[in-house]
Design a protein around this motif. Structure first.
Motif, PDB file in Angstrom:
ATOM      1  N   LYS A 246       0.888  -1.169   0.000  1.00  0.00           N
ATOM      2  CA  LYS A 246       0.000   0.000   0.000  1.00  0.00           C
ATOM      3  C   LYS A 246       0.917   1.207   0.000  1.00  0.00           C
ATOM      4  O   LYS A 246       1.840   1.295   0.813  1.00  0.00           O
ATOM      5  CB  LYS A 246      -0.907   0.012   1.228  1.00  0.00           C
ATOM      6  CG  LYS A 246      -1.805   1.255   1.289  1.00  0.00           C
ATOM      7  CD  LYS A 246      -2.870   1.114   2.352  1.00  0.00           C
ATOM      8  CE  LYS A 246      -3.708   2.367   2.530  1.00  0.00           C
ATOM      9  NZ  LYS A 246      -4.377   2.850   1.347  1.00  0.00           N
TER      10      LYS A 246
ATOM     11  N   HIS B  93       2.203   5.997  -7.673  1.00  0.00           N
ATOM     12  CA  HIS B  93       0.934   5.441  -8.165  1.00  0.00           C
ATOM     13  C   HIS B  93       0.969   5.287  -9.682  1.00  0.00           C
ATOM     14  O   HIS B  93       0.471   4.289 -10.218  1.00  0.00           O
ATOM     15  CB  HIS B  93      -0.244   6.319  -7.739  1.00  0.00           C
ATOM     16  CG  HIS B  93      -0.572   6.199  -6.287  1.00  0.00           C
ATOM     17  ND1 HIS B  93      -1.659   6.845  -5.726  1.00  0.00           N
ATOM     18  CD2 HIS B  93       0.013   5.522  -5.283  1.00  0.00           C
ATOM     19  CE1 HIS B  93      -1.710   6.557  -4.437  1.00  0.00           C
ATOM     20  NE2 HIS B  93      -0.700   5.762  -4.145  1.00  0.00           N
TER      21      HIS B  93
ATOM     22  N   ARG C 205      -2.060  -1.989 -10.048  1.00  0.00           N
ATOM     23  CA  ARG C 205      -3.064  -1.590  -9.052  1.00  0.00           C
ATOM     24  C   ARG C 205      -4.068  -2.724  -8.876  1.00  0.00           C
ATOM     25  O   ARG C 205      -4.551  -3.289  -9.851  1.00  0.00           O
ATOM     26  CB  ARG C 205      -3.767  -0.317  -9.523  1.00  0.00           C
ATOM     27  CG  ARG C 205      -4.740   0.248  -8.505  1.00  0.00           C
ATOM     28  CD  ARG C 205      -5.431   1.497  -9.053  1.00  0.00           C
ATOM     29  NE  ARG C 205      -4.611   2.688  -8.940  1.00  0.00           N
ATOM     30  CZ  ARG C 205      -4.534   3.432  -7.838  1.00  0.00           C
ATOM     31  NH1 ARG C 205      -5.216   3.096  -6.754  1.00  0.00           N
ATOM     32  NH2 ARG C 205      -3.776   4.504  -7.797  1.00  0.00           N
TER      33      ARG C 205
ATOM     34  N   ASN D 268      -7.165  -2.564  -7.210  1.00  0.00           N
ATOM     35  CA  ASN D 268      -8.525  -2.085  -7.432  1.00  0.00           C
ATOM     36  C   ASN D 268      -8.464  -0.960  -8.459  1.00  0.00           C
ATOM     37  O   ASN D 268      -8.078   0.155  -8.144  1.00  0.00           O
ATOM     38  CB  ASN D 268      -9.137  -1.591  -6.111  1.00  0.00           C
ATOM     39  CG  ASN D 268     -10.598  -1.234  -6.239  1.00  0.00           C
ATOM     40  OD1 ASN D 268     -11.082  -0.887  -7.309  1.00  0.00           O
ATOM     41  ND2 ASN D 268     -11.315  -1.309  -5.125  1.00  0.00           N
ATOM     42  N   LYS D 269      -8.834  -1.270  -9.689  1.00  0.00           N
ATOM     43  CA  LYS D 269      -8.756  -0.289 -10.770  1.00  0.00           C
ATOM     44  C   LYS D 269     -10.025   0.564 -10.854  1.00  0.00           C
ATOM     45  O   LYS D 269     -10.110   1.471 -11.673  1.00  0.00           O
ATOM     46  CB  LYS D 269      -8.481  -0.993 -12.094  1.00  0.00           C
ATOM     47  CG  LYS D 269      -7.119  -1.678 -12.110  1.00  0.00           C
ATOM     48  CD  LYS D 269      -6.860  -2.375 -13.415  1.00  0.00           C
ATOM     49  CE  LYS D 269      -5.632  -3.226 -13.491  1.00  0.00           C
ATOM     50  NZ  LYS D 269      -4.487  -2.928 -12.742  1.00  0.00           N
ATOM     51  N   VAL D 270     -11.008   0.281 -10.003  1.00  0.00           N
ATOM     52  CA  VAL D 270     -12.265   1.021  -9.993  1.00  0.00           C
ATOM     53  C   VAL D 270     -12.227   2.135  -8.939  1.00  0.00           C
ATOM     54  O   VAL D 270     -12.547   3.279  -9.231  1.00  0.00           O
ATOM     55  CB  VAL D 270     -13.456   0.067  -9.743  1.00  0.00           C
ATOM     56  CG1 VAL D 270     -14.761   0.832  -9.660  1.00  0.00           C
ATOM     57  CG2 VAL D 270     -13.517  -0.996 -10.829  1.00  0.00           C
ATOM     58  N   ASN D 271     -11.830   1.790  -7.728  1.00  0.00           N
ATOM     59  CA  ASN D 271     -11.765   2.756  -6.638  1.00  0.00           C
ATOM     60  C   ASN D 271     -10.299   3.134  -6.416  1.00  0.00           C
ATOM     61  O   ASN D 271      -9.558   2.424  -5.742  1.00  0.00           O
ATOM     62  CB  ASN D 271     -12.367   2.169  -5.360  1.00  0.00           C
ATOM     63  CG  ASN D 271     -12.378   3.155  -4.221  1.00  0.00           C
ATOM     64  OD1 ASN D 271     -11.747   4.208  -4.283  1.00  0.00           O
ATOM     65  ND2 ASN D 271     -13.089   2.817  -3.161  1.00  0.00           N
ATOM     66  N   LEU D 272      -9.900   4.264  -6.990  1.00  0.00           N
ATOM     67  CA  LEU D 272      -8.495   4.664  -6.937  1.00  0.00           C
ATOM     68  C   LEU D 272      -8.054   5.118  -5.551  1.00  0.00           C
ATOM     69  O   LEU D 272      -6.872   5.340  -5.313  1.00  0.00           O
ATOM     70  CB  LEU D 272      -8.226   5.755  -7.973  1.00  0.00           C
ATOM     71  CG  LEU D 272      -8.518   5.344  -9.423  1.00  0.00           C
ATOM     72  CD1 LEU D 272      -8.128   6.457 -10.383  1.00  0.00           C
ATOM     73  CD2 LEU D 272      -7.834   4.039  -9.800  1.00  0.00           C
ATOM     74  N   ARG D 273      -8.994   5.232  -4.624  1.00  0.00           N
ATOM     75  CA  ARG D 273      -8.625   5.573  -3.246  1.00  0.00           C
ATOM     76  C   ARG D 273      -8.069   4.345  -2.518  1.00  0.00           C
ATOM     77  O   ARG D 273      -7.481   4.462  -1.444  1.00  0.00           O
ATOM     78  CB  ARG D 273      -9.834   6.146  -2.505  1.00  0.00           C
ATOM     79  CG  ARG D 273     -10.313   7.443  -3.183  1.00  0.00           C
ATOM     80  CD  ARG D 273     -11.298   8.220  -2.364  1.00  0.00           C
ATOM     81  NE  ARG D 273     -10.590   8.765  -1.200  1.00  0.00           N
ATOM     82  CZ  ARG D 273     -11.110   8.799   0.030  1.00  0.00           C
ATOM     83  NH1 ARG D 273     -12.309   8.339   0.262  1.00  0.00           N
ATOM     84  NH2 ARG D 273     -10.424   9.304   1.026  1.00  0.00           N
ATOM     85  N   ARG D 274      -8.261   3.179  -3.096  1.00  0.00           N
ATOM     86  CA  ARG D 274      -7.674   1.945  -2.551  1.00  0.00           C
ATOM     87  C   ARG D 274      -6.285   1.821  -3.165  1.00  0.00           C
ATOM     88  O   ARG D 274      -6.134   1.453  -4.314  1.00  0.00           O
ATOM     89  CB  ARG D 274      -8.519   0.719  -2.903  1.00  0.00           C
ATOM     90  CG  ARG D 274      -9.946   0.822  -2.455  1.00  0.00           C
ATOM     91  CD  ARG D 274     -10.031   0.674  -0.965  1.00  0.00           C
ATOM     92  NE  ARG D 274     -11.426   0.734  -0.542  1.00  0.00           N
ATOM     93  CZ  ARG D 274     -11.796   0.920   0.692  1.00  0.00           C
ATOM     94  NH1 ARG D 274     -10.900   1.052   1.628  1.00  0.00           N
ATOM     95  NH2 ARG D 274     -13.058   0.973   0.999  1.00  0.00           N
ATOM     96  N   GLU D 275      -5.273   2.147  -2.393  1.00  0.00           N
ATOM     97  CA  GLU D 275      -3.924   2.333  -2.928  1.00  0.00           C
ATOM     98  C   GLU D 275      -3.045   1.091  -2.748  1.00  0.00           C
ATOM     99  O   GLU D 275      -1.927   1.175  -2.268  1.00  0.00           O
ATOM    100  CB  GLU D 275      -3.291   3.547  -2.253  1.00  0.00           C
ATOM    101  CG  GLU D 275      -4.128   4.798  -2.427  1.00  0.00           C
ATOM    102  CD  GLU D 275      -3.745   5.906  -1.471  1.00  0.00           C
ATOM    103  OE1 GLU D 275      -3.766   7.056  -1.905  1.00  0.00           O
ATOM    104  OE2 GLU D 275      -3.431   5.615  -0.299  1.00  0.00           O
TER     105      GLU D 275
END
Length: 124
Positions: free
Chosen positions: A24, A68, A75, A77-84
Motif C-alpha cells: 500500500k 501510483h 493496481r 482495485n482499478k475502480v476505486n483509486l482511493r484503494r492504494e
C-alpha cells in the motif's frame, strides 16, 4: 502559509492479509504518521502492517502520485483509486524511488510480519 503538499509518504505491506507481493502506497499529513499505519491495521485485517518506508517530503503529493503512476498497471482495485494497493514488492518501490531521485533515509525491504510468522509457526 502551510505547505499543503507536504506530508509523509508511506509504503506498507501485510503479507498475512494480502500475500507477499502487495504494498500500500499512501500519504498522511498527521503529526504522528504511525497513527495512520496503526489505524489501517485495525480490526479489519488479521495482522498489523509492516512499514517499509515512512518519510517526510515537502511535496508528498508528487511523490505519491509518481509511485501510483509507476505501478498503475499493478493496481489491485482499478475502480476505486482511493484503494492504494499494488501488486509490487517493497524492493520494486525502493527501486522506483531511487530512479526518481527521491531521498529515503530508511527503507526495509523484508517485512518483519511478526504476528503472521508467529501465527504460522507450529504450536504445541
Amino acid at each position: 502559509a502551510a505547505n499543503i503538499r507536504a506530508g509523509y509518504v508511506y509504503v506498507i505491506s501485510n503479507i498475512g492479509a494480502f500475500g507477499p507481493d502487495v504494498v500500500k502506497i499512501g500519504l498522511t499529513r498527521r503529526l504522528d504518521p504511525m497513527d495512520r499505519v496503526n489505524e489501517l491495521g485495525d480490526a479489519s485485517v488479521p495482522f498489523r502492517f509492516d512499514v517499509h518506508a515512512l518519510f517526510f517530503a515537502d511535496d508528498a503529493v508528487a511523490v505519491e502520485t509518481m509511485l501510483h503512476q509507476e505501478f498503475a498497471d499493478q493496481r489491485l482495485n482499478k475502480v476505486n483509486l482511493r484503494r492504494e494497493y499494488f501488486r509490487a514488492t517493497p524492493e520494486q518501490v525502493l527501486t522506483a524511488l531511487r530512479e526518481h531521485n527521491v531521498e529515503v533515509l530508511e527503507f526495509t525491504v523484508e517485512p518483519a510480519a511478526a504476528e503472521y510468522r508467529s501465527s504460522m509457526a507450529p504450536h504445541a
